[in-house]
Scaffold this active site. Structure first.
Site, mmCIF file in Angstrom:
data_model
loop_
_atom_site.group_PDB
_atom_site.id
_atom_site.type_symbol
_atom_site.label_atom_id
_atom_site.label_comp_id
_atom_site.label_asym_id
_atom_site.label_seq_id
_atom_site.Cartn_x
_atom_site.Cartn_y
_atom_site.Cartn_z
ATOM 1 N N TYR A 187 7.316 0.306 8.857
ATOM 2 C CA TYR A 187 6.336 1.373 8.588
ATOM 3 C C TYR A 187 7.042 2.647 8.116
ATOM 4 C CZ TYR A 187 3.403 5.434 9.655
ATOM 5 O OH TYR A 187 2.747 6.642 9.588
ATOM 6 N N THR A 226 4.656 11.340 7.724
ATOM 7 C CA THR A 226 4.900 11.266 9.167
ATOM 8 C C THR A 226 6.302 11.756 9.538
ATOM 9 O OG1 THR A 226 5.295 9.619 10.910
ATOM 10 C CG2 THR A 226 5.476 8.832 8.683
ATOM 11 N N ASP A 227 6.460 12.141 10.808
ATOM 12 C CA ASP A 227 7.799 12.524 11.287
ATOM 13 C C ASP A 227 8.696 11.294 11.468
ATOM 14 O OD1 ASP A 227 6.583 11.392 13.535
ATOM 15 O OD2 ASP A 227 6.982 13.090 14.868
ATOM 16 N N GLU A 228 8.091 10.092 11.420
ATOM 17 C CA GLU A 228 8.886 8.886 11.706
ATOM 18 C C GLU A 228 9.927 8.610 10.619
ATOM 19 O OE1 GLU A 228 6.732 5.619 13.442
ATOM 20 O OE2 GLU A 228 5.135 6.941 14.146
ATOM 21 N N THR A 264 0.829 -1.221 0.000
ATOM 22 C CA THR A 264 0.000 0.000 0.000
ATOM 23 C C THR A 264 0.859 1.265 0.000
ATOM 24 O OG1 THR A 264 -1.964 -0.985 0.959
ATOM 25 C CG2 THR A 264 -1.617 1.345 1.427
ATOM 26 N N LYS A 280 6.957 4.606 4.455
ATOM 27 C CA LYS A 280 6.502 5.993 4.287
ATOM 28 C C LYS A 280 7.617 6.842 3.679
ATOM 29 C CE LYS A 280 3.133 7.746 5.387
ATOM 30 N NZ LYS A 280 1.835 7.942 4.667
HETATM 31 P P1 NAD Z 1 -5.411 4.728 9.665
HETATM 32 O O1 NAD Z 1 -4.691 3.429 9.676
HETATM 33 O O2 NAD Z 1 -6.361 5.047 10.772
HETATM 34 O O3 NAD Z 1 -6.254 4.867 8.308
HETATM 35 C C1 NAD Z 1 -5.752 4.485 7.064
HETATM 36 C C2 NAD Z 1 -6.911 4.476 6.082
HETATM 37 O O4 NAD Z 1 -6.386 4.105 4.786
HETATM 38 C C3 NAD Z 1 -7.994 3.442 6.418
HETATM 39 O O5 NAD Z 1 -9.273 4.007 6.248
HETATM 40 C C4 NAD Z 1 -7.753 2.312 5.430
HETATM 41 O O6 NAD Z 1 -8.936 1.601 5.096
HETATM 42 C C5 NAD Z 1 -7.213 3.086 4.229
HETATM 43 N N1 NAD Z 1 -6.374 2.260 3.353
HETATM 44 C C6 NAD Z 1 -5.387 1.404 3.719
HETATM 45 N N2 NAD Z 1 -4.862 0.805 2.637
HETATM 46 C C7 NAD Z 1 -5.532 1.302 1.555
HETATM 47 C C8 NAD Z 1 -5.434 1.082 0.160
HETATM 48 N N3 NAD Z 1 -4.556 0.212 -0.342
HETATM 49 N N4 NAD Z 1 -6.252 1.768 -0.667
HETATM 50 C C9 NAD Z 1 -7.168 2.648 -0.164
HETATM 51 N N5 NAD Z 1 -7.313 2.883 1.165
HETATM 52 C C10 NAD Z 1 -6.493 2.229 2.010
HETATM 53 O O7 NAD Z 1 -4.285 5.836 9.542
HETATM 54 P P2 NAD Z 1 -4.253 7.323 10.102
HETATM 55 O O8 NAD Z 1 -3.725 7.303 11.480
HETATM 56 O O9 NAD Z 1 -5.541 7.977 9.825
HETATM 57 O O10 NAD Z 1 -3.121 7.950 9.174
HETATM 58 C C11 NAD Z 1 -3.445 8.529 7.915
HETATM 59 C C12 NAD Z 1 -2.158 8.981 7.246
HETATM 60 O O11 NAD Z 1 -1.482 9.912 8.065
HETATM 61 C C13 NAD Z 1 -1.168 7.847 6.974
HETATM 62 O O12 NAD Z 1 -0.574 8.064 5.721
HETATM 63 C C14 NAD Z 1 -0.143 7.992 8.098
HETATM 64 O O13 NAD Z 1 1.108 7.525 7.668
HETATM 65 C C15 NAD Z 1 -0.148 9.484 8.310
HETATM 66 N N6 NAD Z 1 0.198 9.942 9.662
HETATM 67 C C16 NAD Z 1 -0.434 9.396 10.753
HETATM 68 C C17 NAD Z 1 -0.126 9.877 12.022
HETATM 69 C C18 NAD Z 1 -0.823 9.342 13.263
HETATM 70 O O14 NAD Z 1 -0.419 9.684 14.365
HETATM 71 N N7 NAD Z 1 -1.867 8.533 13.139
HETATM 72 C C19 NAD Z 1 0.825 10.884 12.175
HETATM 73 C C20 NAD Z 1 1.439 11.426 11.026
HETATM 74 C C21 NAD Z 1 1.103 10.940 9.784
HETATM 75 P P1 TYD Z 2 1.804 4.262 18.715
HETATM 76 O O1 TYD Z 2 0.505 4.872 19.138
HETATM 77 O O2 TYD Z 2 1.795 2.876 18.171
HETATM 78 O O3 TYD Z 2 2.466 5.283 17.682
HETATM 79 P P2 TYD Z 2 3.984 5.286 17.044
HETATM 80 O O4 TYD Z 2 4.672 4.018 17.362
HETATM 81 O O5 TYD Z 2 3.686 5.420 15.577
HETATM 82 O O6 TYD Z 2 4.645 6.487 17.643
HETATM 83 O O7 TYD Z 2 2.778 4.309 19.947
HETATM 84 C C1 TYD Z 2 3.114 5.513 20.587
HETATM 85 C C2 TYD Z 2 4.148 5.215 21.637
HETATM 86 O O8 TYD Z 2 3.547 4.400 22.647
HETATM 87 C C3 TYD Z 2 5.314 4.401 21.092
HETATM 88 O O9 TYD Z 2 6.504 4.845 21.750
HETATM 89 C C4 TYD Z 2 4.999 2.974 21.501
HETATM 90 C C5 TYD Z 2 4.234 3.151 22.799
HETATM 91 N N1 TYD Z 2 3.217 2.124 23.093
HETATM 92 C C6 TYD Z 2 3.213 1.491 24.336
HETATM 93 O O10 TYD Z 2 4.046 1.755 25.204
HETATM 94 N N2 TYD Z 2 2.254 0.550 24.571
HETATM 95 C C7 TYD Z 2 1.323 0.197 23.651
HETATM 96 O O11 TYD Z 2 0.477 -0.698 23.921
HETATM 97 C C8 TYD Z 2 1.313 0.876 22.385
HETATM 98 C C9 TYD Z 2 0.305 0.535 21.331
HETATM 99 C C10 TYD Z 2 2.279 1.831 22.158
#
Ligand code: NAD
Ligand code: TYD
Length: 355
Positions: free
Chosen positions: A159, A133-135, A99, A163
């Protein structure tokens, strides 16, 4: 005019769609595969709203994307679709490659063909916004400066590597083919509709269920937290006024160790939903084995978007986390349907009878 949003049934995407339609009249075409992370119930308030057109499908499906582009002629695309959970990427990286990398590539190719065929004025105004993402920048030590846009890419998890690869593809499609792209790299989000596999919703949901609160390792890993609607407003701002080909880091200057986050959640729950026996939710905290390759610290330097586009977050961590805990307390049925898997029946329940 319309905008094609991809991944708009996930956590950030559904907040973005709801926010957009609360403020603007422009139609959104929402393409989402509805993986386990996609939940169309988040958008049930838009059921009879003609400004929201939902299409279930994969961003890597070239025929489908070509058809949507021809049919709706969007003036912009905002791509949220991704596999987004680090722990899942460790257990099974394949979907992340498919994806996040192959999907982004296919999408870019479809968009390039569409964009090339637009008349000059529409071509000039068109934007492709890639949500990242910042990751991708890797891990900081305690004393390092926060990530600026110039920080080199050092992704450490499957992941973040996937990205990072997608960010590079987007960049290359701009430099080589002239596609008018914008990239945003945001810190960790939290807020309503967050799938309870991520830290903040998992801790709230587990606490309320009387389950343990599993903190990885020593819990002193630092993340930089942004309330989801602030991320949405930043994306709208970049889409409106961002300079083509640029990347913008988005964050709210809110660095916190994980353990502090868990303590804050417990304290809020102690206040808002005290346990009958009078003990604190903190007693449910347990330390579990650390995540392999766990990044120690993320932090965003958000000065560029502040300076160039005048964007600032509206929420502080204190206001945002209180709203978030309250939202989960107010929506036990959402949590229950996610946990039971019932939310996945929504599409057939809601759309089956219509087709
Ligand atoms: P999420 O996992 O909640 O949602 C992802 C969505 O994408 C879902 O609705 C899923 O059905 C859809 N999807 C997955 N594969 C697909 C495909 N092949 N075709 C069409 N749709 C597809 O993710 P999120 O937390 O809402 O993150 C959204 C975006 O923001 C991502 O690109 C993520 O990398 C980025 N992001 C997330 C965070 C965070 O903290 N959650 C922070 C910075 C950036
Ligand atoms: P997460 O929400 O998975 O986001 P990301 O790994 O993308 O930053 O996790 C946030 C932080 O919390 C990360 O340092 C991992 C930690 N974490 C726990 O300590 N316990 C948990 O059960 C989960 C899901 C995450």
């Amino acid at each position: 005019m319309s905008v094609l949003v991809i991944g708009g049934a996930g956590f950030i995407g559904s907040n973005f769609v709801l926010d957009w339609l609360a403020q603007l009249s422009e139609q959104i075409i929402n393409l989402d595969k509805l993986t386990y992370a996609g939940n169309l119930e988040n958008l049930s308030s838009l059921e009879n709203d003609a400004r929201h057109v939902f299409v279930q499908g994969d961003l890597a499906d070239r025929q489908l994307v070509d058809r949507l582009l021809v049919e709706y002629r969007p003036r912009a695309i905002v791509n949220f679709a991704a596999e987004s959970h680090v722990d899942r990427s460790i257990h099974g990286p394949e979907d992340f490659i498919q994806t996040n990398i192959v999907g982004t590539f296919r999408l870019l190719e479809a968009v390039r063909a569409y964009w090339n065929g637009l008349p000059e004025s529409e071509k000039k105004a068109f934007r492709f916004l890639h949500v990242s993402t910042d990751e991708v920048y890797g891990s900081l030590s305690k004393t390092d400066a926060p990530f600026a846009e110039t920080h080199r890419y050092e992704p450490n998890s499957p992941y973040s590597a996937s990205k990072a690869a997608s960010d590079h593809l987007v960049r290359a499609w701009h430099h080589t083919y002239g596609l008018p792209v914008l990239t945003t790299n945001c810190s960790n989000n939290y807020g309503p509709y967050h799938f309870p596999e991520k830290l903040i919703p998992l801790m709230i949901v587990n606490a309320l269920a009387g389950k343990s609160l599993p903190v990885y390792g020593d819990g002193m890993q630092i993340r930089d937290w942004l309330y989801v609607t602030d991320h949405c407003s930043a994306i709208r701002r970049v889409l409106e006024s961002g300079r083509v080909g640029e990347t913008y880091n988005i964050g709210g200057w809110n660095e916190k160790p994980n353990l502090e986050i868990v303590h804050t959640i417990c304290a809020l729950l102690d206040e808002l939903r005290p346990k009958a026996e009078g003990t604190s939710y903190k007693t449910q905290i347990t330390h579990v084995q650390d995540r392999p390759g766990h990044d120690r610290r993320y932090a965003i330097d958000a000065r560029k978007i502040e300076r160039e586009l005048g964007w600032k977050p509206a929420e502080t961590f204190e206001t945002g986390i209180r709203k978030t805990v309250q939202w989960y307390l107010d929506h036990p049925e959402w949590v229950q349907r996610v946990q039971s898997g019932a939310y996945r029946d929504w599409v057939s329940k809601n759309y089956g009878a219509r087709s």
